[in-house]
Each structure stands twice: as structure tokens, then as C-alpha cells.
Design a protein around this motif. Structure first.
Motif, PDB file in Angstrom:
ATOM      1  N   TYR A  17       0.825  -1.207   0.000  1.00  0.00           N
ATOM      2  CA  TYR A  17       0.000   0.000   0.000  1.00  0.00           C
ATOM      3  C   TYR A  17       0.862   1.262   0.000  1.00  0.00           C
ATOM      4  O   TYR A  17       0.465   2.297  -0.542  1.00  0.00           O
ATOM      5  N   TRP A  18       2.028   1.184   0.597  1.00  0.00           N
ATOM      6  CA  TRP A  18       2.960   2.311   0.576  1.00  0.00           C
ATOM      7  C   TRP A  18       3.400   2.603  -0.858  1.00  0.00           C
ATOM      8  O   TRP A  18       3.400   3.753  -1.296  1.00  0.00           O
ATOM      9  N   PHE A  19       3.748   1.552  -1.600  1.00  0.00           N
ATOM     10  CA  PHE A  19       4.164   1.749  -2.986  1.00  0.00           C
ATOM     11  C   PHE A  19       2.995   2.206  -3.858  1.00  0.00           C
ATOM     12  O   PHE A  19       3.177   3.014  -4.780  1.00  0.00           O
ATOM     13  N   ALA A  20       1.797   1.684  -3.573  1.00  0.00           N
ATOM     14  CA  ALA A  20       0.621   2.123  -4.329  1.00  0.00           C
ATOM     15  C   ALA A  20       0.357   3.606  -4.090  1.00  0.00           C
ATOM     16  O   ALA A  20       0.060   4.358  -5.030  1.00  0.00           O
ATOM     17  N   ALA A  21       0.453   4.041  -2.843  1.00  0.00           N
ATOM     18  CA  ALA A  21       0.216   5.444  -2.505  1.00  0.00           C
ATOM     19  C   ALA A  21       1.239   6.362  -3.163  1.00  0.00           C
ATOM     20  O   ALA A  21       0.943   7.525  -3.460  1.00  0.00           O
ATOM     21  N   GLN A  22       2.432   5.855  -3.394  1.00  0.00           N
ATOM     22  CA  GLN A  22       3.476   6.649  -4.049  1.00  0.00           C
ATOM     23  C   GLN A  22       3.366   6.627  -5.568  1.00  0.00           C
ATOM     24  O   GLN A  22       4.139   7.288  -6.251  1.00  0.00           O
TER      25      GLN A  22
END
Length: 395
Positions: free
Chosen positions: A100-105
Motif C-alpha cells: 500500500y505504501w508503494f501504491a500510494a506513491q
């Protein structure tokens, strides 16, 4: 795992090796669902604490060791201006939400020029999140359908179709979220779960030569897709159907009780050995490649031969991690013979330790001065401008 390894090593004829992760999802869903189903049918319930304790011992020790070592490697070799972003990725990974961190970025896994050192943890994030919810979904569904195996199968099929439809829709809205989120990738693990329902030892249809042949079709399909798919392929969505279907066909064919089954080839000692160390190999190969690139500098891309050599070197290191961390942690009497809560408490302590290491390193990095207190005079534009022996404060 071998598909992923050669893909990350930059082997030109395997531009679609990233589909190895999709195979992993199907296999993981197949094995875990089969385990949970056997509990439901024997005891009419799932021992959640024991299940999570086993998952903790299986996944976290090697994961946390590689995470901690990678953080230390980043401190040593990643340039200071890039270190803060790397350590933030480490924090998200230690909190089990790297996907989710990579998706948010807005990370594009297939096209990122400077990928995160922890980017490969995205699939483990999805797996861990799947393990968190799937047992409860099965247990609740088993009660709702009044302990009907067929009813539970139908309920699971509905969830799989809904997840796939959501994946296709979300891909049109945001590729990073479609790629990294559990709701849009959960159907792949769910397909493995449906196979666990269908493939029983009593099934007569598994004895035919045509079923064994299906396994070879699945294996060939995976190899063709790994050669045909590339970084320009729109993924996941509909294009994820083919590798998932091929993986499912391979599992069915290997379950077939027939001499033509591809299980004979895939059960050879070398394949068994790679299967044994595959988790550790997945963990170590990516940071080895990325730390080496950081050490030489991003303006000097690693030569293909060097990347291939690093990928090869990851294999014995993965075996070392397996025999010293992964396997002992799973079977050690300290955890295996104790109450399940000991495994869970130990996992929490280890996670907190890695969080402290990552957060502490991040604080030190953000508080480090990246320039001197000296200013430099402005100079005219030229082919070979004169530099300074210090980093100017007015740069």
C-alpha cells in the motif's frame, strides 16, 4: 522463483518473468486453503492462534533478518540524499504494508527506473494480509452455508469473481493500486483456494492422461508468457488471467495420478532444492542487486554479466539463510513445542526491533547536514565549470 530471478537479473529473453509472482500467489492460496479446509472438515473450526503462529514461524524470521541487513547496507552504501526515501520504505515494510505504501506513491513496478530496495516485499505484504483475513472468511462462510462443502466453494467462487472484476475496473483508474492492493490481487490466491476444493484424492477425473497433459500445457504456457510479456504489458487485469490459468493447469496436471504428469520432472532433486530455498532466494536476490547498484552509483548501471553473477551468488546465500534462519526458526523447539502465543510475541518483538532500527536510522539521516556552512560564488556557464571541495550551502 527462477522466473523472477532471471527477470530481475535482466535476462533479455525473459522480459515477463514477473509472472512468477502470480504463480506464487496461486500456489500459496492452494496450499493454505487446503490446510484450512482440512481443519474445518475435521474439527468444524479453525485454530486461529495456531495458524498464525505457524505462519509467523514460516515467514517472519528470514524476512526480518533480510530487512534488517538491507537497512544496514543502505546506511553504508546508499547516498545520503536518497537514504531517507529508502528508510521510509523500510518502515512501511516492517509494518507489513509495503504494497500500500508503494501504491500510494504511484509506483509502477514494471517501469520504475530507480526501484525501491524493498520493492520485492510487496508480494509478501499481500500474502501476509491474505493470511490475516482468509481464515476468518472461510470459518464464517462455513457457518453461513451450514457446513456445506459445495456451498463454501460457491461462496469462494463469488469472492474470486468479484475480486477479479474489481481488479479490471481498478486498473482503469490506477495501475499502481490495481497492482499492489490485496482486493485487486486476492483473486489469484482465491483461484488456488478453489483448486484446493476441486483436487481431492478421491476425484476420479484426476487419473486420465488428458489431465496429466494439461499440466504440460500449463508449464509451457508459463514459459511462453514469460517470453512474450514485457514491461509494456498492461498488468494485472485481464492479462493476469493467462499466467494464473497456466499455474492452475500446472497444479492440476501435477496432481494427476498418471505417468505422464509433469510432477515427475518438477520433483527431480534440483527442482525440489530450488523449491526448498525459494522463499529465502526471493528475499535476498533483490537487495543484493540494488545494494550493488547503489554502491557503484546510479549513473553507472550494472553490466548484464554483473547482474547475472549477482543473481547466481544469491543462490548459495539463500541456501545459507535457509539452513541458518528460515528452517531452524520453523522447527526450533523453543517455538514449535511451546504455546503458539510465544511465536506471536517473538514476532512482535522482532518487528519492533526492526522498526526501531529503521526509525532510528531515519531520524539520524534527516538530522544530518547535507551541506557545509560555506557559500560559493556564482560562476558563468561553461563546458567544464570549476567545482568546490565542499558542498555549498547555497547549492
Amino acid at each position: 522463483m527462477l522466473l523472477v530471478l532471471v527477470y530481475h537479473a535482466g535476462v533479455a529473453f525473459v522480459p515477463g518473468g514477473y509472472i512468477g509472482v502470480d504463480v506464487f500467489f496461486v500456489v500459496s492460496g492452494f496450499l493454505i486453503t487446503g490446510h484450512l479446509l482440512s481443519q474445518l472438515e475435521r474439527k468444524s473450526k479453525i485454530d486461529f492462534v495456531d495458524f498464525y503462529a505457524r505462519r509467523v514461524r514460516r515467514i517472519l524470521p528470514a524476512s526480518m533478518v533480510v530487512l534488517a541487513v538491507t537497512v544496514l547496507g543502505a546506511i553504508a552504501w546508499v547516498p545520503p540524499l536518497q537514504r531517507e526515501a529508502v528508510l521510509r520504505d523500510a518502515l512501511a515494510t516492517a509494518l507489513y504494508v509495503p504494497n500500500y505504501w508503494f501504491a500510494a506513491q504511484g509506483t509502477n513496478y514494471l517501469a520504475t527506473a530507480t526501484p525501491s530496495m524493498f520493492q520485492h516485499y510487496w508480494s509478501l505484504g499481500i500474502e501476509e494480509q491474505f493470511y490475516l483475513f482468509w481464515p476468518a472468511i472461510l470459518a464464517l462462510g462455513y457457518l453461513l452455508v451450514r457446513r456445506s462443502r459445495r456451498g463454501l466453494f460457491v461462496l469462494m467462487a463469488v469472492l474470486v469473481v468479484a475480486s477479479f472484476a474489481f481488479s479490471v475496473w481498478l486498473l482503469g483508474q490506477s495501475q499502481p493500486w490495481a497492482f499492489f492492493s490485496l482486493p485487486s490481487r486476492g483473486w489469484e490466491l482465491g483461484v488456488g483456494g478453489l483448486l484446493a476444493f476441486a483436487l481431492t484424492k478421491r476425484a476420479r477425473w484426476l487419473r486420465g492422461a488428458s489431465v496429466a497433459l494439461l499440466g504440460w500445457v500449463g508449464l509451457a504456457g508459463l514459459l511462453v508468457l514469460a517470453a512474450v510479456y514485457n514491461d509494456a504489458t498492461v498488468f494485472p487485469g485481464v492479462n493476469a488471467l493467462l499466467p494464473v490459468a497456466a499455474a492452475a493447469a500446472l497444479i492440476v496436471g501435477c496432481t494427476a495420478q498418471h505417468a505422464w504428469s509433469p510432477a515427475r520432472v518438477l520433483s527431480l532433486p534440483p527442482m525440489q532444492w530450488f523449491g526448498m530455498i525459494s522463499y529465502s532466494l526471493y528475499l535476498v536476490h533483490w537487495p543484493m542487486l540494488e545494494l550493488a547498484q547503489a554502491a557503484v552509483g546510479l549513473n553507472e548501471p550494472l553490466m548484464p554479466g554483473i547482474k547475472l553473477a549477482l543473481a547466481g551468488a544469491a543462490i548459495p546465500i539463500a541456501h545459507f539463510l535457509y539452513v541458518t534462519v528460515e528452517n531452524p526458526a520453523r522447527k526450533a523447539e523453543f517455538w514449535a513445542d511451546a504455546r503458539p502465543r510465544r511465536s506471536i510475541v517473538t514476532a512482535v518483538v522482532a518487528s519492533v526491533a526492526v522498526l526501531v532500527l529503521s526509525a532510528g536510522s531515519l531520524v539520524l539521516t534527516t538530522n544530518t547536514a547535507f551541506s557545509s556552512n560555506q557559500t560559493a560564488a556564482s560562476t558563468g556557464t561553461g563546458l567544464l565549470p570549476k567545482g568546490t571541495a565542499y558542498v555549498p550551502s547555497n547549492l
